[in-house]
Design a protein around this motif. Structure first.
Motif, PDB file in Angstrom:
ATOM      1  N   ARG A  79       0.847  -1.188   0.000  1.00 39.11           N
ATOM      2  CA  ARG A  79       0.000   0.000   0.000  1.00 39.11           C
ATOM      3  C   ARG A  79       0.891   1.250   0.000  1.00 39.11           C
ATOM      4  N   ILE A  80       0.570   2.161  -0.868  1.00 35.98           N
ATOM      5  CA  ILE A  80       1.322   3.409  -1.027  1.00 35.98           C
ATOM      6  C   ILE A  80       2.815   3.097  -1.205  1.00 35.98           C
ATOM      7  N   ALA A  81       3.105   2.149  -2.086  1.00 37.42           N
ATOM      8  CA  ALA A  81       4.498   1.736  -2.323  1.00 37.42           C
ATOM      9  C   ALA A  81       5.129   2.622  -3.397  1.00 37.42           C
ATOM     10  N   ARG A  82       6.431   2.931  -3.217  1.00 32.90           N
ATOM     11  CA  ARG A  82       7.177   3.731  -4.191  1.00 32.90           C
ATOM     12  C   ARG A  82       8.488   3.026  -4.514  1.00 32.90           C
ATOM     13  N   HIS A  83       8.877   3.087  -5.772  1.00 36.35           N
ATOM     14  CA  HIS A  83      10.170   2.519  -6.157  1.00 36.35           C
ATOM     15  C   HIS A  83      11.258   3.416  -5.577  1.00 36.35           C
ATOM     16  N   PRO A  84      12.186   2.892  -4.763  1.00 39.31           N
ATOM     17  CA  PRO A  84      13.140   3.753  -4.058  1.00 39.31           C
ATOM     18  C   PRO A  84      14.079   4.530  -4.980  1.00 39.31           C
ATOM     19  N   ILE A  85      14.499   3.924  -6.080  1.00 39.40           N
ATOM     20  CA  ILE A  85      15.418   4.624  -6.990  1.00 39.40           C
ATOM     21  C   ILE A  85      14.667   5.718  -7.745  1.00 39.40           C
ATOM     22  N   LEU A  86      13.458   5.407  -8.211  1.00 40.47           N
ATOM     23  CA  LEU A  86      12.645   6.406  -8.900  1.00 40.47           C
ATOM     24  C   LEU A  86      12.267   7.535  -7.943  1.00 40.47           C
ATOM     25  N   LEU A  87      11.980   7.168  -6.700  1.00 38.30           N
ATOM     26  CA  LEU A  87      11.638   8.179  -5.687  1.00 38.30           C
ATOM     27  C   LEU A  87      12.782   9.176  -5.516  1.00 38.30           C
ATOM     28  N   HIS A  88      14.013   8.670  -5.414  1.00 30.42           N
ATOM     29  CA  HIS A  88      15.177   9.545  -5.243  1.00 30.42           C
ATOM     30  C   HIS A  88      15.376  10.437  -6.470  1.00 30.42           C
ATOM     31  N   ALA A  89      15.210   9.857  -7.661  1.00 28.01           N
ATOM     32  CA  ALA A  89      15.432  10.627  -8.890  1.00 28.01           C
ATOM     33  C   ALA A  89      14.396  11.740  -9.038  1.00 28.01           C
ATOM     34  N   LEU A  90      13.121  11.441  -8.762  1.00 30.41           N
ATOM     35  CA  LEU A  90      12.072  12.448  -8.920  1.00 30.41           C
ATOM     36  C   LEU A  90      12.147  13.507  -7.825  1.00 30.41           C
ATOM     37  N   GLN A  91      12.562  13.109  -6.619  1.00 31.29           N
ATOM     38  CA  GLN A  91      12.724  14.093  -5.553  1.00 31.29           C
ATOM     39  C   GLN A  91      13.780  15.130  -5.937  1.00 31.29           C
ATOM     40  N   ALA A  92      14.834  14.674  -6.586  1.00 31.12           N
ATOM     41  CA  ALA A  92      15.885  15.601  -7.017  1.00 31.12           C
ATOM     42  C   ALA A  92      15.359  16.600  -8.045  1.00 31.12           C
ATOM     43  N   GLU A  93      14.301  16.204  -8.793  1.00 32.48           N
ATOM     44  CA  GLU A  93      13.710  17.091  -9.787  1.00 32.48           C
ATOM     45  C   GLU A  93      12.507  17.849  -9.242  1.00 32.48           C
ATOM     46  N   GLY A  94      12.201  17.646  -7.957  1.00 35.91           N
ATOM     47  CA  GLY A  94      11.050  18.315  -7.364  1.00 35.91           C
ATOM     48  C   GLY A  94       9.727  17.713  -7.775  1.00 35.91           C
ATOM     49  N   LYS A  95       9.724  16.453  -8.192  1.00 38.67           N
ATOM     50  CA  LYS A  95       8.500  15.781  -8.617  1.00 38.67           C
ATOM     51  C   LYS A  95       8.100  14.725  -7.588  1.00 38.67           C
ATOM     52  N   LYS A  96       6.880  14.195  -7.750  1.00 35.05           N
ATOM     53  CA  LYS A  96       6.364  13.188  -6.831  1.00 35.05           C
ATOM     54  C   LYS A  96       6.135  11.874  -7.563  1.00 35.05           C
ATOM     55  N   VAL A  97       6.283  10.773  -6.821  1.00 38.85           N
ATOM     56  CA  VAL A  97       6.020   9.441  -7.358  1.00 38.85           C
ATOM     57  C   VAL A  97       4.560   9.101  -7.118  1.00 38.85           C
ATOM     58  N   VAL A  98       3.894   8.559  -8.141  1.00 39.38           N
ATOM     59  CA  VAL A  98       2.531   8.062  -7.950  1.00 39.38           C
ATOM     60  C   VAL A  98       2.628   6.724  -7.214  1.00 39.38           C
ATOM     61  N   PRO A  99       2.072   6.603  -5.997  1.00 38.39           N
ATOM     62  CA  PRO A  99       2.233   5.367  -5.224  1.00 38.39           C
ATOM     63  C   PRO A  99       1.464   4.203  -5.831  1.00 38.39           C
TER      64      PRO A  99
END
Length: 832
Positions: A307-327
């Protein structure tokens, strides 16, 4: 079994391992990161997770846990286990600091309550701090790692002699420099130079023979010579001999202290292992904080409920761009959803979904906290097999499809009901009909073995097979087919559309060519996916209807139970009243009988004289009237009690009706007072009717508005939207920030908790918890409760509010104060 050998590179886990390396304090933790591997030992997994979770709490809440000087002293300890060896001064210094760290760790746990950090406390319980050894090391070595002068009398004497000789050298050099200046042999501003520990006097080259000494160097121009005085040479020779003696004495001291260390080697080695585990747990905790990870429920069965899972590598990459991961929410169980067949357009998130499941399950069985809700549940798999990417190889004579077949053969050779398979673009790489047939046959065999997994595909036959086969469920990656943009959200139970022609049109392919392509493919094939979408939409509507019907049925059952309980209560009260009435009546009758018997006896004793008889009869008649009056009084009291109960019920009903009428009048007045607003337009901020989450209108078409909610988009009937006030948007962030911080549960009498947290639950699960919670409030006599649902998209809040509004026992429900949680918390007042 983990397949293939480059599993970590394919899933991105190697980047997580590198990130863990960077979080370690020293080589002790880094060695544990290198040794970390996939395990099926559930007790070990739970222990590792608990340590990381507790260390995460320490990192967030405690600032005084020792986090320095985690030195690896194992190599030195192993070396001195052999005789005729000794610790170097640096090794002894590292050992001293490590022992200090262990002592401070023990002190930390002594200062904290016994029920805090149980896993870490158990880990550190076996650390033995050698206090006598540590004290002895402290007597001979200072905090900078230098051997103290008073370590031995001999060392004190040697160093005293060295200081005296050096002072003499300085005195000689300064005396000769002053003499040279007086004779004019050097410049007036010349000073003594120190090179390689030797004092040098700068003398003019023409006068260099006038001072006895050794010419050590000269200036670049040759005009100045640097001379070491002969007296200084002799003193330096003496100092060199003393330094040799100092070194020999230090070695003797190190040999002596090593003899004290040698018996403690086993305990010190164990302490090193404990420090390694602590550093390892700390690194996982620090990484978990960066990923907003948490500890899921761990079960023995091979199941997944993320539930509300995020891919950790994608999460780090999008955070660096100021974006959010769709869980991601996905469930793999033992029965109906053993395998999830995901379909949808290219670049829609299918592969990310598959990799998210794989890397999170691998993280879990490596003992790492996972970037998902703590309400998630992860089981234990014996194997994880993946087929992702292109493994073609010229050297091994493997094409793209043959490499896929090689992977499938491995799966079929080793997969069991405790295996997790992850296959991307199943069946691709060859002729579609034949490749799809082979893929379907392999899928049938894997399903027969009750293998668990996630598979992505574009093949229609595999989607159809999943639709009609038990144990396999379809899943679709959601797509905004109006704007042709992926929404990166997974919906289980739905077949995804590839949107091939729509995407081609958006990319600018000539319409004439697309029309020809449609003729080649055939209209029936093109319309097939559209009909499947319509069927899925009907199934979705039916599911919503069934859910609503089930909710209404549950409400009726609860209302029926409340009615039965109230009726039973009323009957019990009536029974108690009648019982008391009967007892009083029997008391009056008994007294009457006793009075009559006394009267008859008095008549007999008085021989029935008329005057006395009349008096006795009058007395009896008076008693009778008195008894009747008492009975009438009891009847009156019962009637008053019943009337009072009816009046209270009527007053409560009138108050509820009056409140409803006042609300309707207020709403009507507000509507009447509001000026006419312009029609809603794109870029307007709106609320969904009954919701509290602000959304932005992207486009309006055919009476429907395309709304942007975080990273998601959805079409909604424009009649269901309300324009947001200008202040709502400004305060929304503040509300979000305060929900998780200020909401606290409070213990009440009877063990009842005043706050219910339903964040992370699905809608039906949340309503079930709310219903139980209200029942608990009734039994404990509380008239106000609070429900924490968070802000999010507002869907969960609206569902809970809708449910509460139809409950007869709910007096009203409203948002909490802004500084205590705002729209993220619903306050419920009960009336019973």
């Amino acid at each position: 079994m983990i397949y293939p050998h480059n599993f970590e590179q394919k899933t991105g886990f190697n980047k997580l391992r590198a990130a863990l390396h960077s979080k370690c304090l020293g080589t002790l933790g880094e060695s544990r990161v290198d040794q970390m591997q996939f395990t099926t030992d559930i007790a070990l997994i739970r222990t590792q997770l608990s340590r990381a979770k507790e260390f995460m709490e320490i990192c967030l809440l405690s600032k005084d846990f020792p986090q320095d000087n985690y030195y690896d002293t194992r190599q030195g300890l192993k070396r001195i286990a052999i005789g005729n060896t000794y610790l170097s001064q640096q090794e002894l210094y590292d050992l001293k600091r490590s022992c200090d760290t262990i002592k401070n760790i023990n002190h930390f746990f002594r200062r904290t309550p016994d029920d805090m950090y149980p896993a870490l406390r158990e880990l550190c319980s076996g650390i033995a701090v050698q206090h006598p050894l540590l004290q002895h090391i402290g007597r001979i070595m200072d905090d900078n790692g230098e051997i103290r002068d008073d370590a031995t009398p001999e060392l004190r004497h040697i160093r005293s002699e060295i200081r005296t000789k050096r002072a003499s050298i300085s005195s000689v050099a300064n005396r000769l420099l002053r003499a040279a200046k007086a004779q004019g042999w050097c410049d007036a501003d010349a000073e003594v130079n120190i090179r390689d520990g030797k004092p040098l006097i700068p003398i003019q080259a023409a006068n260099k023979r006038k001072i006895q000494g050794i010419v050590f160097d000269e200036s670049a121009t040759g005009k100045t010579a640097y001379i070491e005085p002969l007296e200084s040479v002799e003193l330096n020779n003496a100092i060199t001999e003393l330094e040799f003696a100092e070194r020999r004495e230090i070695i003797n001291i190190l040999i002596a202290i090593t003899e004290r260390v040698r018996p403690c080697i086993p305990d010190l080695m164990d302490a090193n292992e404990t420090l390694a585990e602590l550093d390892f747990a700390r690194a996982k905790a620090r990484l978990a904080i960066d990923m907003n990870a948490d500890m899921p429920h761990t079960v023995e069965t091979p199941t997944i409920d993320l539930r509300i899972a995020r891919h950790p590598i994608l999460l780090h990459a999008l955070q660096a761009e100021g974006k959010k991961v769709v869980p991601l929410d996905i469930e793999i169980d033992m029965q109906s959803q053993r395998i999830i067949m995901i379909s949808g357009p290219n670049a829609g998130g299918k592969s990310v979904c598959l990799k998210t499941v794989g890397i999170i399950q691998y993280m879990h069985q490596c003992g790492m906290l996972t970037p998902a809700s703590p309400n998630s549940t992860l089981g234990i798999f014996n194997d994880i097999f993946i087929d992702i990417g292109d493994e073609q190889s010229i050297e091994n004579d493997l094409s793209t499809y043959s490499s896929h077949l090689a992977n499938m053969k491995c799966f079929l050779d080793h997969a069991s009901k405790r295996s997790l398979i992850l296959i991307d673009e199943f069946g691709s790489g060859t002729e579609p009909i034949l490749g799809g047939a082979i893929a379907e046959a392999i899928l049938d065999e894997l399903n027969r073995r009750k293998v668990k997994g996630v598979i992505t595909t574009h093949y229609t036959n595999l989607k159809n097979y999943a639709t009609v086969t038990d144990g396999i469920a379809n899943g679709a990656m959601m797509y905004d087919n109006t704007n042709m943009r992926p929404l990166f959200a997974l919906e289980i139970g739905k077949i995804g559309n590839s949107f091939a022609f729509e995407m081609a049109r958006r990319m600018g392919i000539n319409e004439r060519l697309l029309t020809k392509a449609e003729q080649i493919a055939g209209r029936e094939h093109i319309d097939y996916e559209r009909r499947m979408q319509e069927l899925d939409e009907e199934k979705r509507k039916l599911s919503i209807t069934l859910t609503n019907a089930q909710n209404r049925e549950n409400n009726l059952i609860r209302q029926e139970k409340q009615y039965i309980d109230q009726t039973e209560y009323t009957l019990n009260e009536r029974r108690n009243i009648l019982r008391a009435y009967k007892a009083k009546f029997e008391e009056i009758i008994g007294e009457s009988n006793r009075k009559i018997e006394r009267t008859i006896l008095e008549i007999k004793n008085a021989q029935a004289e008329k005057t006395q008889t009349r008096e006795i009869r009058k007395e009896l008649e008076d008693f009778k009237q008195q008894a009747l009056q008492q009975l009438e009084e009891e009847d009156r009291k019962i009637d008053e009690t019943i009337e009072r109960m009816k009046r209270k019920q009527s007053e409560r009903a009138e108050r509820r009706a009056k409140r409803r009428e006042e609300k309707e009048q207020q709403a009507a007045a507000i509507r009447a007072a509001q000026p006419k607003e312009r029609p809603l337009q794109p870029d307007d901020t709106v609320y969904l009717d009954g919701g509290a989450t602000p959304m932005t209108i992207i486009d309006i078409k055919d009476g429907k508005a395309l709304l942007q909610v975080g990273g998601m988009q959805s079409f909604v009937d424009i009649q269901r939207l309300k324009r947001a006030k200008s202040s709502d948007k400004n305060t929304d962030d503040a509300k979000k920030q305060t929900v998780s911080i200020n909401f606290q549960t409070e213990k009440k009498s009877g063990g009842y908790l005043k706050g219910l947290d339903v964040r992370g639950l699905r809608g039906d699960e949340a309503l079930e918890q709310v219903a139980k919670y209200i029942d608990q409030a009734l039994t404990t006599g509380h008239r106000e409760i609070k429900i924490l649902h968070g802000t999010g998209t507002g869907a969960l809040r609206s569902m809970i509010r809708d449910y509460l509004r139809v409950q007869p026992i709910v007096k009203r429900c409203y948002d909490e104060k802004i500084d205590l949680g705002g729209t993220g918390i619903t306050v419920v007042e009960l009336d019973y």
